[in-house]
Write an enzyme that holds these catalytic residues in place. Structure first.
Site, PDB file in Angstrom:
ATOM      1  N   CYS A   2     -31.023   2.200  12.121  1.00 34.72           N
ATOM      2  CA  CYS A   2     -31.000   0.833  11.607  1.00 34.72           C
ATOM      3  C   CYS A   2     -32.295   0.115  11.944  1.00 34.72           C
ATOM      4  O   CYS A   2     -32.995   0.459  12.882  1.00 34.72           O
ATOM      5  CB  CYS A   2     -29.810   0.035  12.137  1.00 34.72           C
ATOM      6  SG  CYS A   2     -28.199   0.770  11.826  1.00 34.72           S
ATOM      7  N   ARG A  27     -36.816   5.097  10.815  1.00 38.72           N
ATOM      8  CA  ARG A  27     -35.743   5.145  11.804  1.00 38.72           C
ATOM      9  C   ARG A  27     -34.474   5.769  11.244  1.00 38.72           C
ATOM     10  O   ARG A  27     -33.565   6.119  11.994  1.00 38.72           O
ATOM     11  CB  ARG A  27     -35.445   3.725  12.310  1.00 38.72           C
ATOM     12  CG  ARG A  27     -36.619   3.070  13.010  1.00 38.72           C
ATOM     13  CD  ARG A  27     -36.379   1.595  13.218  1.00 38.72           C
ATOM     14  NE  ARG A  27     -35.339   1.346  14.184  1.00 38.72           N
ATOM     15  CZ  ARG A  27     -35.535   1.146  15.486  1.00 38.72           C
ATOM     16  NH1 ARG A  27     -36.761   1.183  15.961  1.00 38.72           N
ATOM     17  NH2 ARG A  27     -34.536   0.897  16.296  1.00 38.72           N
ATOM     18  N   TRP A  74     -27.764   2.376   8.969  1.00 33.52           N
ATOM     19  CA  TRP A  74     -27.388   3.776   9.152  1.00 33.52           C
ATOM     20  C   TRP A  74     -25.908   3.768   9.458  1.00 33.52           C
ATOM     21  O   TRP A  74     -25.475   3.220  10.461  1.00 33.52           O
ATOM     22  CB  TRP A  74     -28.193   4.388  10.293  1.00 33.52           C
ATOM     23  CG  TRP A  74     -28.100   5.891  10.401  1.00 33.52           C
ATOM     24  CD1 TRP A  74     -28.857   6.811   9.738  1.00 33.52           C
ATOM     25  CD2 TRP A  74     -27.225   6.637  11.252  1.00 33.52           C
ATOM     26  NE1 TRP A  74     -28.501   8.079  10.119  1.00 33.52           N
ATOM     27  CE2 TRP A  74     -27.504   8.003  11.048  1.00 33.52           C
ATOM     28  CE3 TRP A  74     -26.229   6.288  12.162  1.00 33.52           C
ATOM     29  CZ2 TRP A  74     -26.832   9.016  11.716  1.00 33.52           C
ATOM     30  CZ3 TRP A  74     -25.550   7.291  12.833  1.00 33.52           C
ATOM     31  CH2 TRP A  74     -25.852   8.643  12.607  1.00 33.52           C
ATOM     32  N   ASN A 100     -27.661  -4.370  14.549  1.00 27.86           N
ATOM     33  CA  ASN A 100     -27.820  -2.977  14.959  1.00 27.86           C
ATOM     34  C   ASN A 100     -26.921  -2.747  16.159  1.00 27.86           C
ATOM     35  O   ASN A 100     -26.820  -3.605  17.043  1.00 27.86           O
ATOM     36  CB  ASN A 100     -29.261  -2.674  15.375  1.00 27.86           C
ATOM     37  CG  ASN A 100     -30.216  -2.665  14.212  1.00 27.86           C
ATOM     38  OD1 ASN A 100     -29.812  -2.711  13.057  1.00 27.86           O
ATOM     39  ND2 ASN A 100     -31.504  -2.614  14.521  1.00 27.86           N
ATOM     40  N   GLY A 101     -26.299  -1.572  16.234  1.00 29.94           N
ATOM     41  CA  GLY A 101     -25.445  -1.261  17.366  1.00 29.94           C
ATOM     42  C   GLY A 101     -24.012  -0.992  16.935  1.00 29.94           C
ATOM     43  O   GLY A 101     -23.702  -0.884  15.743  1.00 29.94           O
ATOM     44  N   GLU A 481     -36.905  24.341  20.557  1.00 29.24           N
ATOM     45  CA  GLU A 481     -37.568  23.267  19.826  1.00 29.24           C
ATOM     46  C   GLU A 481     -37.931  23.699  18.412  1.00 29.24           C
ATOM     47  O   GLU A 481     -37.744  22.942  17.451  1.00 29.24           O
ATOM     48  CB  GLU A 481     -38.820  22.807  20.579  1.00 29.24           C
ATOM     49  CG  GLU A 481     -39.678  21.792  19.835  1.00 29.24           C
ATOM     50  CD  GLU A 481     -38.953  20.505  19.453  1.00 29.24           C
ATOM     51  OE1 GLU A 481     -39.486  19.758  18.616  1.00 29.24           O
ATOM     52  OE2 GLU A 481     -37.855  20.241  19.994  1.00 29.24           O
ATOM     53  N   LYS A 485     -36.552  21.911  14.946  1.00 25.04           N
ATOM     54  CA  LYS A 485     -37.392  21.422  13.857  1.00 25.04           C
ATOM     55  C   LYS A 485     -36.920  21.999  12.515  1.00 25.04           C
ATOM     56  O   LYS A 485     -36.842  21.300  11.509  1.00 25.04           O
ATOM     57  CB  LYS A 485     -38.865  21.812  14.093  1.00 25.04           C
ATOM     58  CG  LYS A 485     -39.556  21.070  15.198  1.00 25.04           C
ATOM     59  CD  LYS A 485     -39.951  19.664  14.846  1.00 25.04           C
ATOM     60  CE  LYS A 485     -38.974  18.610  15.261  1.00 25.04           C
ATOM     61  NZ  LYS A 485     -38.579  18.480  16.614  1.00 25.04           N
ATOM     62  N   GLU A 488     -33.529  20.539  11.427  1.00 23.80           N
ATOM     63  CA  GLU A 488     -33.603  19.105  11.156  1.00 23.80           C
ATOM     64  C   GLU A 488     -34.002  18.802   9.719  1.00 23.80           C
ATOM     65  O   GLU A 488     -33.419  17.916   9.086  1.00 23.80           O
ATOM     66  CB  GLU A 488     -34.629  18.436  12.089  1.00 23.80           C
ATOM     67  CG  GLU A 488     -34.114  18.081  13.458  1.00 23.80           C
ATOM     68  CD  GLU A 488     -35.179  17.359  14.269  1.00 23.80           C
ATOM     69  OE1 GLU A 488     -34.860  16.334  14.878  1.00 23.80           O
ATOM     70  OE2 GLU A 488     -36.341  17.838  14.296  1.00 23.80           O
ATOM     71  N   HIS A 504     -25.469  40.005  24.259  1.00 22.98           N
ATOM     72  CA  HIS A 504     -24.251  39.394  24.793  1.00 22.98           C
ATOM     73  C   HIS A 504     -23.545  38.563  23.726  1.00 22.98           C
ATOM     74  O   HIS A 504     -22.990  37.507  24.026  1.00 22.98           O
ATOM     75  CB  HIS A 504     -24.579  38.548  26.024  1.00 22.98           C
ATOM     76  CG  HIS A 504     -25.125  39.348  27.161  1.00 22.98           C
ATOM     77  ND1 HIS A 504     -24.325  40.065  28.035  1.00 22.98           N
ATOM     78  CD2 HIS A 504     -26.404  39.595  27.551  1.00 22.98           C
ATOM     79  CE1 HIS A 504     -25.077  40.704  28.916  1.00 22.98           C
ATOM     80  NE2 HIS A 504     -26.353  40.437  28.647  1.00 22.98           N
ATOM     81  N   LYS A 599     -34.524   8.290  13.452  1.00 31.91           N
ATOM     82  CA  LYS A 599     -35.661   8.509  14.337  1.00 31.91           C
ATOM     83  C   LYS A 599     -35.355   8.047  15.751  1.00 31.91           C
ATOM     84  O   LYS A 599     -35.637   8.728  16.724  1.00 31.91           O
ATOM     85  CB  LYS A 599     -36.883   7.757  13.795  1.00 31.91           C
ATOM     86  CG  LYS A 599     -38.145   7.912  14.646  1.00 31.91           C
ATOM     87  CD  LYS A 599     -38.634   9.332  14.650  1.00 31.91           C
ATOM     88  CE  LYS A 599     -39.977   9.461  15.344  1.00 31.91           C
ATOM     89  NZ  LYS A 599     -40.418  10.853  15.442  1.00 31.91           N
TER      90      LYS A 599
END
Length: 604
Positions: A2, A27, A74, A100-101, A481, A485, A488, A504, A599
């Site tokens: 947001c 964001r 969002w 926001n929140g 990482e 990426k 995402e 395993h 973001k």
């Protein structure tokens, strides 16, 4: 997650709001809206699901005013729709609010106070604006006092900006756990959830702390706590060029930010290392860590993966024991701590809600802390004892790239400084200027090989549904990482695994044509990992190796220039980032704003 912008005292309010929302698009959002008021009886509410371009198309030339608020949403409560988009308006048409929140007691408030209200949306935010209107009407309160009382009743996280249609000369602002700043101008003021949104208007900002409210007029900023005690707080200057947040000639922010990494490494050298190779780090930080018996690195997502690399740096260069924890788990399942812990919070935005709730707890317990962040003046920076900045410049793409490598570099500086402070030979012998300069040059070499990486991506990933990265030691952390990426932004189900764990269970997932990509930089375990590659090849996997030059063999596809083995992850991630970029591009996805992601994760 947001974004909020607000303006009072400017004639071109609509343009400022729309431009600010575009700056906050990184964001993550699914809808957007604005409310503007001319202060002469004309006002406009426009909101739309989808991209900001859809909102801009819906804003006609008549939508003008001298006060206004804007928002990118969002979704948390309710789907992405026009009704659920912000700003929300009270049933009587008086109050307009963006938020926001997440309000944790919205259902209780709705049942207690608002059973007779006809709600237009599914959101928790509408409960807040309807509550303010209810209090103003039933208790005959002014807008400010109704706003204040509502804040005492609301629980959860919030950044609020409200306009009273009956008095369109004031913005009412408040925050708790969600970021919000006041921007100060000449005969105008602004409010934003990220300074980046308003750098074209002002570079002077005032922090708002939790459980504070602000009354904002074009020529006045009044901050007070919820008891009505006024607070004076000086502004601070953000030394950032607004144009740095642009794409320039690049097709995507992510590619630009990947390419900026060599420059970030060199910038960090000038910020943290002098010409003689001495660290420019506050001795108080080094003493506080030296006094501790253990470092706890707390982070989320990409920052967590940077913390795993940092663990190796601190233990090898400073001989300090380190634990790395996922913030969202640590906050609610805190392990038994050592007697004298020191906490390091890694966060690109400095507003990560999961990390912040850990910091609140460690502050309450009296433990010292350091925030490593890219955001000057952010919440985690203010609330920790110490801060080290990443100096990476604006990172707009949702998938973090240069902030990740900057975090590792700053951890390196801190580890070397700490090791020298405690007379550890490995740190005393480590030539930071030389080693990081080699890294920057090596990054440039890899970035010049984009075509080969794109070709490998086409060969291995263009049609696959899943893929694996494997490695051992730091290469395992790097695999996590690189896999993050890839998933995402390309939506390929990618996982990073410790290569020794394949037998395993994981090897059961290997089928004919499954891509398996291996990082090979750890001299102690390269032969073992190559053996694991033979095992998956025998089961039909298509394998790709990313290997340090010293250990390269015939048939290895991506060769990394030689650097100090401790810093190999800084090079290894470059092909991982580019593979993710090209995989997303080849599938026609939005590289910079992948679905469902934000973001800056400002809610738990």
């Amino acid at each position: 997650m947001c974004g909020i912008v607000g303006v009072i005292g400017k004639e071109d309010t609509t343009e400022i709001l729309l431009n600010g929302l575009e700056k906050l698009a990184y964001r993550g959002y699914d809808s957007a809206g604005i409310y503007v008021n001319s202060q002469s009886g004309r006002d406009y509410l426009v909101k739309e699901p989808g991209k900001i371009s859809v909102l801009k198309a819906a804003v006609g030339p008549e939508v003008q005013g001298t006060i206004g608020v804007g928002h990118t949403r969002w979704a948390t409560h309710g789907v992405a729709s026009q009704a659920n988009a912000h700003p929300h308006v009270s049933e009587d048409g008086r109050f307009y609010l963006v938020h926001n929140g997440v309000l944790t007691n919205y259902a209780e408030l709705r049942a207690t106070y608002l059973s007779q209200v006809n709600f237009a949306s599914e959101t928790d935010t509408e409960v807040a604006v309807q509550l303010i209107a209810y209090l103003a009407k039933t208790e005959q309160l002014s807008a400010k006092e109704a706003f204040r009382k509502a804040l005492t009743l609301i629980e959860g996280s919030y950044a609020f900006v409200m306009i009273d249609r009956n008095d369109p000369e004031t913005l009412y602002v408040a925050k708790n756990k969600s970021p919000l700043l006041i921007g100060v101008g000449a005969d105008f003021n602004v409010v934003c959830s990220d300074a980046l949104a308003m750098l074209n208007e002002t570079k002077d900002f005032i922090e708002i702390h939790d459980r504070e409210m602000v009354t904002l007029k074009k020529d006045k900023v009044e901050i007070e706590d919820l008891d009505g005690t006024f607070i004076h707080r000086d502004s601070y200057h953000v030394d950032m060029d607004a144009s740095a947040a642009g794409k320039g000639t690049y097709p995507h922010y992510m590619l630009k930010e990947v390419d900026e990494q060599p420059a970030v490494m060199r910038r960090l050298l000038t910020e943290y290392v002098d010409d003689a190779g001495q660290m420019k780090i506050d001795p108080a930080i080094l003493k506080a860590i030296d006094d501790a018996d253990r470092i706890y690195i707390v982070a989320a997502g990409t920052s967590y993966h940077a913390g795993l690399i940092g663990q190796s740096l601190f233990e090898k260069l400073a001989e300090k024991p380190v634990e790395v924890h996922v913030a969202s788990e640590f906050g609610y399942h805190m392990p038994i701590l050592s007697k004298k812990p020191f906490f390091i919070f890694l966060t690109q935005s400095g507003e990560t809600a999961d990390s912040r709730q850990v910091l609140v707890q460690t502050n309450r317990l009296g433990y010292p802390s350091l925030t490593i962040t890219n955001s000057q003046g952010s919440t985690l920076s203010r609330e920790a004892n110490y801060t080290l900045l990443l100096h990476a410049g604006p990172e707009i793409a949702v998938a973090s790239t240069k902030a990740y490598t900057a975090q590792i570099a700053v951890e390196l500086f801190l580890a070397v400084a700490l090791g020298r402070h405690t007379a550890i030979k490995a740190a005393q012998d480590f030539d930071v200027n030389h080693e990081l300069a080699l890294v920057a040059t090596g990054m440039e070499t890899l970035l010049s090989e984009k075509q080969a990486i794109e070709d490998f991506t086409t060969m291995y990933l263009k049609t696959t549904r899943n893929a694996f990265y494997i490695g051992r030691g730091e290469d395992y952390a790097l695999s996590l990482e690189a896999a993050l990426k890839l998933k995402e932004i390309s939506y390929i189900q990618a996982e990073g695994f410790a290569a020794g764990e394949l037998k395993h269970g994981t090897i059961a997932l290997i089928e004919d044509g499954t891509p398996v990509m291996a990082f090979l930089t750890d001299a102690k375990t390269i032969d073992h990992t190559r053996g694991n590659l033979q095992e998956v090849r025998a089961r039909g996997a298509k394998t790709l190796t990313i290997v340090s030059e010293d250990h390269a063999q015939a048939g290895d596809q991506v060769v990394l220039p030689n650097v100090n083995p401790l810093l190999a992850p800084l090079l290894g991630i470059i092909p991982g980032q580019l593979i993710a970029y090209y995989a997303s591009l080849q599938r026609g996805y939005d590289v910079d704003q992948p679905r469902n992601l934000a973001k800056s994760v400002t809610v738990e």
